[in-house]
Structures are given as structure tokens and as C-alpha cells.
Write a protein that holds these residues in place. Sequence first.
Motif, PDB file in Angstrom:
ATOM      1  N   VAL A  12       9.848   7.042   7.682  1.00 45.52           N
ATOM      2  CA  VAL A  12       9.056   8.063   6.576  1.00 45.52           C
ATOM      3  C   VAL A  12       7.662   7.246   6.221  1.00 45.52           C
ATOM      4  N   LEU A  13       7.714   6.060   5.678  1.00 42.81           N
ATOM      5  CA  LEU A  13       6.564   5.449   5.446  1.00 42.81           C
ATOM      6  C   LEU A  13       5.518   5.500   6.881  1.00 42.81           C
ATOM      7  N   GLY A  14       6.230   4.687   7.730  1.00 39.53           N
ATOM      8  CA  GLY A  14       5.324   4.607   9.101  1.00 39.53           C
ATOM      9  C   GLY A  14       4.768   5.699   9.653  1.00 39.53           C
ATOM     10  N   GLU A  15       5.555   6.884   9.794  1.00 39.94           N
ATOM     11  CA  GLU A  15       5.314   8.067  10.395  1.00 39.94           C
ATOM     12  C   GLU A  15       4.392   8.980   9.175  1.00 39.94           C
ATOM     13  N   LYS A  16       4.093   8.340   8.192  1.00 39.80           N
ATOM     14  CA  LYS A  16       3.359   9.352   7.048  1.00 39.80           C
ATOM     15  C   LYS A  16       4.150  10.584   6.841  1.00 39.80           C
ATOM     16  N   LEU A  17       5.444  10.474   6.570  1.00 33.05           N
ATOM     17  CA  LEU A  17       6.215  11.773   6.324  1.00 33.05           C
ATOM     18  C   LEU A  17       6.133  12.054   4.722  1.00 33.05           C
ATOM     19  N   ALA A  18       6.851  13.423   4.476  1.00 31.01           N
ATOM     20  CA  ALA A  18       6.880  13.727   3.276  1.00 31.01           C
ATOM     21  C   ALA A  18       8.539  14.022   2.805  1.00 31.01           C
ATOM     22  N   GLY A  19       9.011  13.699   1.904  1.00 30.73           N
ATOM     23  CA  GLY A  19      10.423  14.185   1.608  1.00 30.73           C
ATOM     24  C   GLY A  19      10.802  13.836  -0.015  1.00 30.73           C
TER      25      GLY A  19
ATOM     26  N   ALA B 147       0.893  -1.229  -0.039  1.00 33.00           N
ATOM     27  CA  ALA B 147       0.002   0.181  -0.002  1.00 33.00           C
ATOM     28  C   ALA B 147       0.935   1.182   0.066  1.00 33.00           C
ATOM     29  N   ALA B 148       1.849   1.210   0.536  1.00 30.75           N
ATOM     30  CA  ALA B 148       2.856   2.530   0.634  1.00 30.75           C
ATOM     31  C   ALA B 148       3.723   2.758  -0.625  1.00 30.75           C
ATOM     32  N   PHE B 149       3.541   1.732  -1.572  1.00 31.05           N
ATOM     33  CA  PHE B 149       4.239   2.036  -3.032  1.00 31.05           C
ATOM     34  C   PHE B 149       3.337   2.276  -4.013  1.00 31.05           C
ATOM     35  N   GLU B 150       3.056   3.266  -4.658  1.00 31.19           N
ATOM     36  CA  GLU B 150       2.252   3.789  -5.762  1.00 31.19           C
ATOM     37  C   GLU B 150       3.204   4.215  -6.851  1.00 31.19           C
TER      38      GLU B 150
ATOM     39  N   SER C  97      10.716  19.036   4.907  1.00 33.93           N
ATOM     40  CA  SER C  97      10.828  17.870   4.152  1.00 33.93           C
ATOM     41  C   SER C  97      12.086  16.876   4.270  1.00 33.93           C
ATOM     42  N   GLN C  98      11.762  15.649   4.379  1.00 35.39           N
ATOM     43  CA  GLN C  98      12.779  14.694   4.920  1.00 35.39           C
ATOM     44  C   GLN C  98      13.716  14.616   3.666  1.00 35.39           C
ATOM     45  N   LYS C  99      15.123  14.246   3.986  1.00 40.03           N
ATOM     46  CA  LYS C  99      15.981  13.812   3.035  1.00 40.03           C
ATOM     47  C   LYS C  99      15.983  12.257   3.003  1.00 40.03           C
ATOM     48  N   ILE C 100      15.436  11.368   2.039  1.00 36.44           N
ATOM     49  CA  ILE C 100      15.131  10.090   2.296  1.00 36.44           C
ATOM     50  C   ILE C 100      16.109   9.214   1.490  1.00 36.44           C
ATOM     51  N   SER C 101      17.030   8.560   2.468  1.00 35.88           N
ATOM     52  CA  SER C 101      17.906   7.234   1.761  1.00 35.88           C
ATOM     53  C   SER C 101      17.114   5.866   1.944  1.00 35.88           C
ATOM     54  N   ARG C 102      17.566   4.936   1.442  1.00 30.53           N
ATOM     55  CA  ARG C 102      16.894   3.509   1.458  1.00 30.53           C
ATOM     56  C   ARG C 102      16.607   3.195   3.114  1.00 30.53           C
TER      57      ARG C 102
ATOM     58  N   ALA D 228       9.507  10.260 -14.703  1.00 35.37           N
ATOM     59  CA  ALA D 228       8.983   9.703 -13.734  1.00 35.37           C
ATOM     60  C   ALA D 228       9.611  10.087 -12.290  1.00 35.37           C
ATOM     61  N   THR D 229       9.089  11.127 -11.952  1.00 39.44           N
ATOM     62  CA  THR D 229       9.742  11.649 -10.489  1.00 39.44           C
ATOM     63  C   THR D 229       9.391  11.237  -9.504  1.00 39.44           C
ATOM     64  N   ILE D 230      10.330  10.724  -8.684  1.00 39.76           N
ATOM     65  CA  ILE D 230       9.843   9.890  -7.352  1.00 39.76           C
ATOM     66  C   ILE D 230      10.174  10.594  -6.067  1.00 39.76           C
ATOM     67  N   GLY D 231       9.206  10.343  -5.045  1.00 39.99           N
ATOM     68  CA  GLY D 231       9.265  10.984  -3.716  1.00 39.99           C
ATOM     69  C   GLY D 231       8.474  10.442  -2.952  1.00 39.99           C
ATOM     70  N   VAL D 232       8.241  10.903  -1.718  1.00 37.04           N
ATOM     71  CA  VAL D 232       7.403  10.534  -0.918  1.00 37.04           C
ATOM     72  C   VAL D 232       6.436  11.452  -0.337  1.00 37.04           C
ATOM     73  N   ILE D 233       5.381  11.234  -0.512  1.00 33.88           N
ATOM     74  CA  ILE D 233       4.185  12.022  -0.196  1.00 33.88           C
ATOM     75  C   ILE D 233       3.212  11.555   0.900  1.00 33.88           C
ATOM     76  N   ASP D 234       3.024  11.920   1.990  1.00 32.00           N
ATOM     77  CA  ASP D 234       2.051  11.466   2.937  1.00 32.00           C
ATOM     78  C   ASP D 234       2.389  10.047   3.356  1.00 32.00           C
ATOM     79  N   GLY D 235       3.551   9.686   3.598  1.00 27.81           N
ATOM     80  CA  GLY D 235       3.811   8.246   3.821  1.00 27.81           C
ATOM     81  C   GLY D 235       3.656   7.531   2.660  1.00 27.81           C
TER      82      GLY D 235
END
Length: 701
Positions: free
Chosen positions: A130-137, A37-40, A119-124, A91-98
Motif C-alpha cells: 500500500v505504501l509502495g503503490e501509493k494506496l489508501a485504506g 518519508a512514508a510515515f508522518e 479503500s484497502q484493509k491494511i494489516s502490518r 490520533a486516528t491512524i490510517g494510510v492516505i496516498d501511500g
Amino acid sequence: MHSPPDYGKMLRSFAKRASRASRALSPLPRLCYRGVAAFEISRDVQRAIDNRQAIVALESTIVTHGMPYPRNVATALDVEALVRSRGALPATIGVIDGKLRVGLTREEIECLGRNAQSSQKISRRDFPIVLGEKLAGGTTVSATAFAARKAGIEVFVTGGIGGVHRGAEVSFDVSADLTELGRTPVAVVCAGVKSILDVGLTLEYLETQGVCVVTFGETDDFPAFFTRDSGFKSNWNVATATECAKLIREGFALNTGSGIVVAVPIPEENAADSRIIENSIREGIAEAERLNIKGRHLTPFLLKYINEKTDGASLRANVALVKNNAIVGADIAVELAKLKQETTQEQDDRSPVIIGASIVDFVAKVDSGAELRQDGSTNPGRISQSFGGVGRNVAECVARLGERPHFISATGNDQTGELLRRHWKEQVPGCGNHDAGMLILGDHSTATYCVVLRGDGEVQLAVGDMAINDVIDPRRDRDRLIRARLVCIDGNLNVDAMRFVCTTRRGHVWFEPACVEKAKRPILAGVHRLLTHMTPNYAELVSFCEALGIRVEDGDPVVGTVQLCEKLLDYVPCVVTTLGERGVVVARDWRRLPGRDVGRCGRIVDGKSYAHFAPARGNLMPVHVTSVNGAGDSLTGGMIAGTLKGYSMSNCVRAGLRAAYASLLWKNTVSNQLDISDFTEEELEKWGPDFEDVSSFLREN
């Protein structure tokens, strides 16, 4: 006295509501990938992936941490526009709302850029948080490469990759980008490594990780981000996008598991003065040490510091190199797509051909507890729509397991047919350009099945409009039938169509009966001896055998199946009979149909074997079955996919059962959660108990 129910009025009311439900259906903006669910993946990107079109993945830390607002957003959108202008899809990749999203919208890019400071700087490594806490970055190179590979994108454009930091012999500060490239087969198009790093040690580390490093252009000089030459060399250089695409294709075909770095020197007119840049870097590093700035905060600090010290020259160079990389990366992606299309065309010439029905199902269920009124008034309830048809279900399952079937069917030139064809093109993987066999007939309605259910789920009324299935015509696909690696027909074909397919075809012909009455059609067509495989349920098996004069003598389905197949194998050399919760019985004549796995599917008796596979023995049956609709078709599709991959007979059956199991848990027919990685022979070997020999159930002579 009550007047008799006006069923005509009921159906007209139902049809209107079903039509409204159909029109309301529109493609969702995103696809949940493989049940995570966290990968779209955006719909446009998924469609391009399925159709093997050119795609370029883009990272988003350039938006959140690479440049100030609004320059960051403007640059990101300009880069996307450049990629599109060269014929590829960005295809720009980022994290929005977890949610880790592949294919950000313009609004999402703007949101990340405007809120860069929060915004968070997100590494692997940061995904769980960031997904568990529903963050963005913004995703770094390592996180973006991971997501791109997971989505199936092979070309990724960025400014520069991370590397070994200066002083790493003390701090051990080595970017996760390097280890990610060592385990993720993605081609990263970049301007080398950022000048703030130790370029020599970075190249050594990439070599240790098994990463191929090439310079794009006429020289083998390895660039240093703001400048064209770092003083170090790449092992190789590639002069053109075509040459680079061939390198990527061959490199990934070998499946080494590591990535490729394509280093693109910044255009000479945009390069910064190397002495000014180096002095600014040294000063910035000293200032960072004084302020105790380390880890993920170091690179953004240094880039900002250098930009201020160079009066914006470094930022202008950064923008220029990113855009240049986008042009080169898009050209490489386009050439790579061309190579894939050429290969795909060669494969398509021998694609499996599946021929059968395409049906749109409409189900109207009255609300639980409500009494079904049959006086013409509207009943409160729910109306759902799904896509079915035996041939269509089998073809979809085969496609979801990595093959590219050519599906021959017939639909009407109506709204329902358009809906069905759109689903096939847009949501069935790899079939976007593979619908040429779906004949559109203006003088027929698309096959539909409408059912009205009471609140308890019992059928109150059902109407099927299936006439179009009688005119499915495979004659125009004669050459495909001859070349195909395998052909599957369902029982909805009329006898003339069956006769044409089986007499034209030389090789595997698979028969999926569809229902008890239609199971007899190959016999009526006189082509039952030309079939190589059958996948009936027990009732269909009995019907087929009775038409041949073969009678069952034992009431137990397992025993009865074995006894029927003892004679049936003289006509059809492989019969896999489904028995619901009791699993399947596999009967095969190894003399007429040789293959791998002799002996694993039961003891050989006069060249024939009989084996029972019961998922319940391995606790594989789902606790809660959502729908049995499509399970048998999924079993056939799974077995066909396994056969096309060259799997052993036992693993083909396991593949079929695993696909059927997924269908039982899915609300519609074929599950869209099928994951190819679960269907390798290594995984299938782990799945379920071994086959039980049941040749002892043969009749005593």
C-alpha cells in the motif's frame, strides 16, 4: 567613477526580505518521522508526544470496513470528540496516498469513509504494497498498534481485536492482531474479541504470546464485543483508570516487549441479545462458506450480515461499545500522562543544564552565475533562515537523544525571538514546557547573524548582532545548577556568569569554547580548574593553552594535541579535541575523573591516556558534506547525552561523532533525523574503528 557601495541600503533591503521570510515560516502540518518519508505524524500529535500529554491512538478500519457511510464517519468523529472531552488528544491512524499517517484530519477521515469501497484493509503485512503503490485504506489493530508504538503512543482504543477464527484447527486462520500484541508494547482498550471468533482459543493464544489480559471494571468476565460476557474469564481485573494506568506503566517499564489487552464490557443498556447474535453468527459463517468468502474479507462480511439479521441492533451496539471504549481509554491515557508528569518532574529537578547563545541565522545568496551588484538594487537570489547558537545547538542535540535539558539563554521581545522560542517549544523533542530558562529581554534584540554570499558561496558581507549574549544570566537558576547531573556552558557567557556557574556548581562542568577568542574566558574568569570537560577544536585548544602559557611544538594537529593535553590535563581532566576529517583526540586523567572504559581509550601513562579516533579509517565520513555548521556542537551534545546515560568513555565519544556525522549531512545545524535507537551502547560498539593509542606522541623529557 563608480560610487562606493551603499552597504547600509544593502542591509536594509536584506533585512526586509529576511523578515518576510521569517513571517512566511509556519509549522508544517506533518512531521516526517526519523527520515522515513512514508510515515508522518501530525504536528499536534508530535507536540503532545514531546510534552508527554495524554494521547489515544484510534484505528481506521472502523471507517473503511466496520460501518456503512455516513455512519462510519460520524462515529469516528464522535469518538474523537469524546476523547478530547476527557482531556486526551485523539490520533486516528490510517494510510492516505501511500503515507502511513498518525493523526488524520477531519477531511482525511471523511475521504476514507466516503471512499470506503475502494479503500484497502491494511494489516502490518500490507505496508510494503500500500505504501509502495501509493494506496489508501484503514489500518487494522495490528497495523495501528505498530504505528502507535512507532510514534510513541501507548494507549490505543478500538472496538474489538481480532482473534482465532472458528474452525482454525482446519483453516489455521489466526488474526495478525494477536502476534502483533505479542511483540508490540501497546495497551489496547477494546470490548474483547468479536463474537464471530473462538474466544477461548483466542485467550489461549494471547497467553502463549505473553500478552497480559485484564477486564476493566468490577468483574473478571471477558466480554464478547456485542455482549458483556463471553463465558470466559480474564486472569485479572482493574477497577479504575488510575489502577489501569499504573499497571500499564509498570508493565512497559519492565520492557517485556508484549502488549496489554484492556477488555471493557459494553454498557448493559447497549448490549445485544446473546442468543440472537450467536444465531446470526452461525448463519453468517455458513453463508460465507457457501460464497467462499475468506481471509480479510470474512470479518467485514460477517459484521454486515449480522447487522442485517438483527435489524441494526448489532450496529447500534458496535457504535455504543466503541464510544464507551473511547471514554475508558481516554481516562486511562490521562491518568498515565499524570504518572509520567510526576516522574518527569522528579527527573526535571536533576535535568542537565546547558547555558549559552541562541542565534537566528539569515543567509542571502546571490543566484549562481549572477554578479553581485552593490549599487543598492535588488539582487536575485535565495534567502534562508536557520536556528543556531552554540548552547542552543548543544541543547537541541541532547534533547533529540532522549534527555530533557534545561536551557538557559536570552532572547529579545521581538519577532525573531518569538520565532526562535516557538521552534524550541514545538520542534525540539521533550522541550515544550522546558523553556523557562530562555529569558526574554525587551531592551535587547535577539541575537542574529546576517551574511550575504556571492554566487560562488564566498562571503561578501556579514553582520552579527550578538550583544544579548553578554547578558545571559544564570543566577536565578542557582538551585538547578546545584541539583543538575551535568552543566554545560559555552564561550559566549561573560566572565562573571562563568564565575557564578563554576563556583556554584559542584560536579561536572562542561565547556564548549564557541570560538578562538572566547576559548580564553574561563581563564580570565579564574575558573579553568573547575572545568571537568572541554570539547575545543584544535585552534581553540591552542588559544586556551597559550593563555595558560602552554605552547605547541609540533605542527601536526594529532601530535600537537597530545603534547598540549599532557600539560592541560593538570587543569581540565577530560579534553576531547576535534580535528575535522581527522577525527578527535581524547585525553583524560583517570585519577581526577574516574569512569568506565579504563584502557580502551589509550594506554595509561601516569594515570592519563591519549587516544585518536579517526572516522575516515572506518569509511564513516560522508561522501558529500551538506554543511559543517553545527557539527562540533552536535559532537558535544552527543557526548553529553552519552555521559548522562552512563555510557563508557569510548561510547560517549562514538555518540558524539555519530551525532556530528548526521549534522554534516543536514542542511541546518543539528539534524532532526537523530534516532535514539542508533545511540544505544550496543549499536555504538558496532560503529567505527577502535581507538588508536597515541601516547607515544608525548614530549621526551
